[in-house]
Enzyme design. Sequence first.
Site, PDB file in Angstrom:
ATOM      1  CG  ASN A  64      -6.042  -1.904   1.985  1.00  0.00           C
ATOM      2  OD1 ASN A  64      -5.533  -1.247   1.081  1.00  0.00           O
ATOM      3  ND2 ASN A  64      -5.331  -2.468   2.947  1.00  0.00           N
ATOM      4  CG  HIS A  74      -2.987   2.648   3.358  1.00  0.00           C
ATOM      5  ND1 HIS A  74      -3.606   2.395   2.151  1.00  0.00           N
ATOM      6  CD2 HIS A  74      -2.850   1.446   3.968  1.00  0.00           C
ATOM      7  CE1 HIS A  74      -3.821   1.102   2.047  1.00  0.00           C
ATOM      8  NE2 HIS A  74      -3.380   0.502   3.131  1.00  0.00           N
ATOM      9  CB  CYS A 107      -0.914  -0.039   1.213  1.00  0.00           C
ATOM     10  SG  CYS A 107      -1.713  -1.645   1.363  1.00  0.00           S
TER      11      CYS A 107
HETATM   12  N1  ACO Z   1     -15.661 -12.599   9.777  1.00  0.00           N
HETATM   13  C1  ACO Z   1     -15.821 -13.149  10.992  1.00  0.00           C
HETATM   14  N2  ACO Z   1     -14.799 -13.530  11.777  1.00  0.00           N
HETATM   15  C2  ACO Z   1     -13.563 -13.348  11.288  1.00  0.00           C
HETATM   16  C3  ACO Z   1     -13.315 -12.775  10.036  1.00  0.00           C
HETATM   17  C4  ACO Z   1     -14.433 -12.400   9.267  1.00  0.00           C
HETATM   18  N3  ACO Z   1     -14.302 -11.844   8.055  1.00  0.00           N
HETATM   19  N4  ACO Z   1     -11.990 -12.713   9.842  1.00  0.00           N
HETATM   20  C5  ACO Z   1     -11.406 -13.205  10.930  1.00  0.00           C
HETATM   21  N5  ACO Z   1     -12.346 -13.605  11.806  1.00  0.00           N
HETATM   22  C6  ACO Z   1     -12.149 -14.224  13.113  1.00  0.00           C
HETATM   23  C7  ACO Z   1     -10.863 -14.993  13.174  1.00  0.00           C
HETATM   24  O1  ACO Z   1     -11.050 -16.303  12.696  1.00  0.00           O
HETATM   25  C8  ACO Z   1     -10.551 -14.938  14.642  1.00  0.00           C
HETATM   26  O2  ACO Z   1     -11.347 -15.902  15.285  1.00  0.00           O
HETATM   27  P1  ACO Z   1     -10.757 -16.717  16.556  1.00  0.00           P
HETATM   28  O3  ACO Z   1     -10.519 -15.679  17.611  1.00  0.00           O
HETATM   29  O4  ACO Z   1     -11.869 -17.665  16.862  1.00  0.00           O
HETATM   30  O5  ACO Z   1      -9.511 -17.355  16.067  1.00  0.00           O
HETATM   31  C9  ACO Z   1     -11.051 -13.574  15.022  1.00  0.00           C
HETATM   32  O6  ACO Z   1     -12.029 -13.192  14.067  1.00  0.00           O
HETATM   33  C10 ACO Z   1      -9.942 -12.552  14.966  1.00  0.00           C
HETATM   34  O7  ACO Z   1     -10.311 -11.585  15.836  1.00  0.00           O
HETATM   35  P2  ACO Z   1      -9.300 -10.426  16.190  1.00  0.00           P
HETATM   36  O8  ACO Z   1      -7.881 -10.876  16.056  1.00  0.00           O
HETATM   37  O9  ACO Z   1      -9.748  -9.858  17.485  1.00  0.00           O
HETATM   38  O10 ACO Z   1      -9.619  -9.416  15.051  1.00  0.00           O
HETATM   39  P3  ACO Z   1      -9.090  -7.960  14.968  1.00  0.00           P
HETATM   40  O11 ACO Z   1      -9.905  -7.045  15.796  1.00  0.00           O
HETATM   41  O12 ACO Z   1      -7.596  -7.904  15.127  1.00  0.00           O
HETATM   42  O13 ACO Z   1      -9.410  -7.608  13.459  1.00  0.00           O
HETATM   43  C11 ACO Z   1      -8.318  -7.406  11.356  1.00  0.00           C
HETATM   44  C12 ACO Z   1      -8.806  -8.357  12.432  1.00  0.00           C
HETATM   45  C13 ACO Z   1      -9.517  -6.675  10.771  1.00  0.00           C
HETATM   46  C14 ACO Z   1      -7.639  -8.212  10.269  1.00  0.00           C
HETATM   47  C15 ACO Z   1      -7.338  -6.360  11.983  1.00  0.00           C
HETATM   48  O14 ACO Z   1      -6.365  -7.028  12.737  1.00  0.00           O
HETATM   49  C16 ACO Z   1      -6.678  -5.513  10.934  1.00  0.00           C
HETATM   50  O15 ACO Z   1      -7.330  -4.741  10.245  1.00  0.00           O
HETATM   51  N6  ACO Z   1      -5.350  -5.596  10.815  1.00  0.00           N
HETATM   52  C17 ACO Z   1      -4.644  -4.858   9.775  1.00  0.00           C
HETATM   53  C18 ACO Z   1      -4.586  -5.711   8.552  1.00  0.00           C
HETATM   54  C19 ACO Z   1      -4.574  -4.934   7.280  1.00  0.00           C
HETATM   55  O16 ACO Z   1      -4.991  -3.803   7.194  1.00  0.00           O
HETATM   56  N7  ACO Z   1      -4.082  -5.579   6.219  1.00  0.00           N
HETATM   57  C20 ACO Z   1      -4.125  -5.000   4.924  1.00  0.00           C
HETATM   58  C21 ACO Z   1      -2.797  -4.892   4.277  1.00  0.00           C
HETATM   59  S1  ACO Z   1      -1.655  -3.956   5.192  1.00  0.00           S
HETATM   60  C22 ACO Z   1      -2.195  -2.405   5.243  1.00  0.00           C
HETATM   61  O17 ACO Z   1      -2.887  -1.971   4.362  1.00  0.00           O
HETATM   62  C23 ACO Z   1      -1.909  -1.582   6.398  1.00  0.00           C
END
Ligand code: ACO
Length: 348
Positions: A293, A263, A123
């Site tokens: 994103n 971003h 990104c």
């Molecule tokens: N729907 C339902 N549940 C989901 C989903 C979904 N789409 N995706 C994951 N889960 C579940 C997982 O299986 C996990 O379950 P578990 O606890 O039973 O194992 C749980 O949700 C994960 O929960 P958290 O870790 O508390 O989720 P969090 O609040 O951290 O959110 C997220 C996850 C949205 C990915 C967040 O960490 C995030 O946005 N991180 C940044 C990632 C990003 O932006 N990447 C893009 C590229 S890099 C950039 O652009 C900056």
Amino acid sequence: MPHATQHEAEDAVGLIGLGAYAPARVMTNADWTAWIDTSAEWITSRTGIERRRFAAADETTVDLAEQAARRALADAGLSPTQLDEIIVTTDTPEVYFPDTAAFLQHRLGAREIPSYDLAGSGCSGFLQGLDIARSRVMTGARRVLVVGVELLSRLIDWRDRSTCVLFGDGAGAVVVAREPGASRIVASVAGTDGSKTELLILEAGGSRRPITEDVARRGLHRHIAMDGRGVFREAVTRMSAAARQVLARAGLSARELGLVVPHQANVRIIDAVARSLALSPSQVFTNVKDFGNTGSASVPLALCQARAAGRVEPGAYVLLVSFGAGFHWAATLLRASDTLAPRRAPVA
Ligand code: ACO
């Protein structure tokens, strides 16, 4: 402050035209529930994303790039033959090789000018490309087109709920030149920490894991391995630090910023960066709710929308800041001219 004044006086290189394109198809959070075990509420509460645009089946990366590029050129009052260089930033190229810039150069009918991609920096690619464009203009190129484009819907694994819901497709473009009416690039910073590559990686397709029948059968060619929490933490830390660094370089404080266009990955990341810099809500632009994103396209797409929404006052300082796989980060400070005034149509 003396630093900024001196820097600006020396450097009138900046943006003379902007354009963006987002495909017509809207994919809502509710639409995702047909594919994976998720809920609209989960996606919105964790990311702030409600919908994103996905390209049509017959649209490819160069189609998106061309639309944004033509809009930026029209905005600058230029024809493609007046360009001296083309930089495309993308992680979702038209083909494996040659690069998307070669396709775009031909599609636009540009002269036989240097055209190349910056790939793999996720990104933050667009701001890295913008910084290179600025230096190319300073060393003699008159007009450089920078296009950030992603067609992530074709790359992601539609069964992997932890990544697929985050992304969208789009393109944004700017023309960089040395002109008195440009929105000047006052300062820019960038950095890389390659010690955490495994936190966000698509391994298949490179020399480490070539795409074999087995890899394809297991769907690994689309498998984005991501430590969501780790990426979240790094994104907040690095974007906040990059913003501070570029402000320090220009001798400005966060209070003096007219607008920050970060971003657009996750509204919680944006809020945390805003808190860290003590920004008021009116200083921050977000469109992640409607576009998700869009990787390299995210910052120029958001900047175009901020302009269309009348969020940038001429004379204001505008901070662009990004973070992506690598990890790479970058921040660019602009001084808005009339090029960022709200006189153009919104993104289609
Ligand atoms: N729907 C339902 N549940 C989901 C989903 C979904 N789409 N995706 C994951 N889960 C579940 C997982 O299986 C996990 O379950 P578990 O606890 O039973 O194992 C749980 O949700 C994960 O929960 P958290 O870790 O508390 O989720 P969090 O609040 O951290 O959110 C997220 C996850 C949205 C990915 C967040 O960490 C995030 O946005 N991180 C940044 C990632 C990003 O932006 N990447 C893009 C590229 S890099 C950039 O652009 C900056």
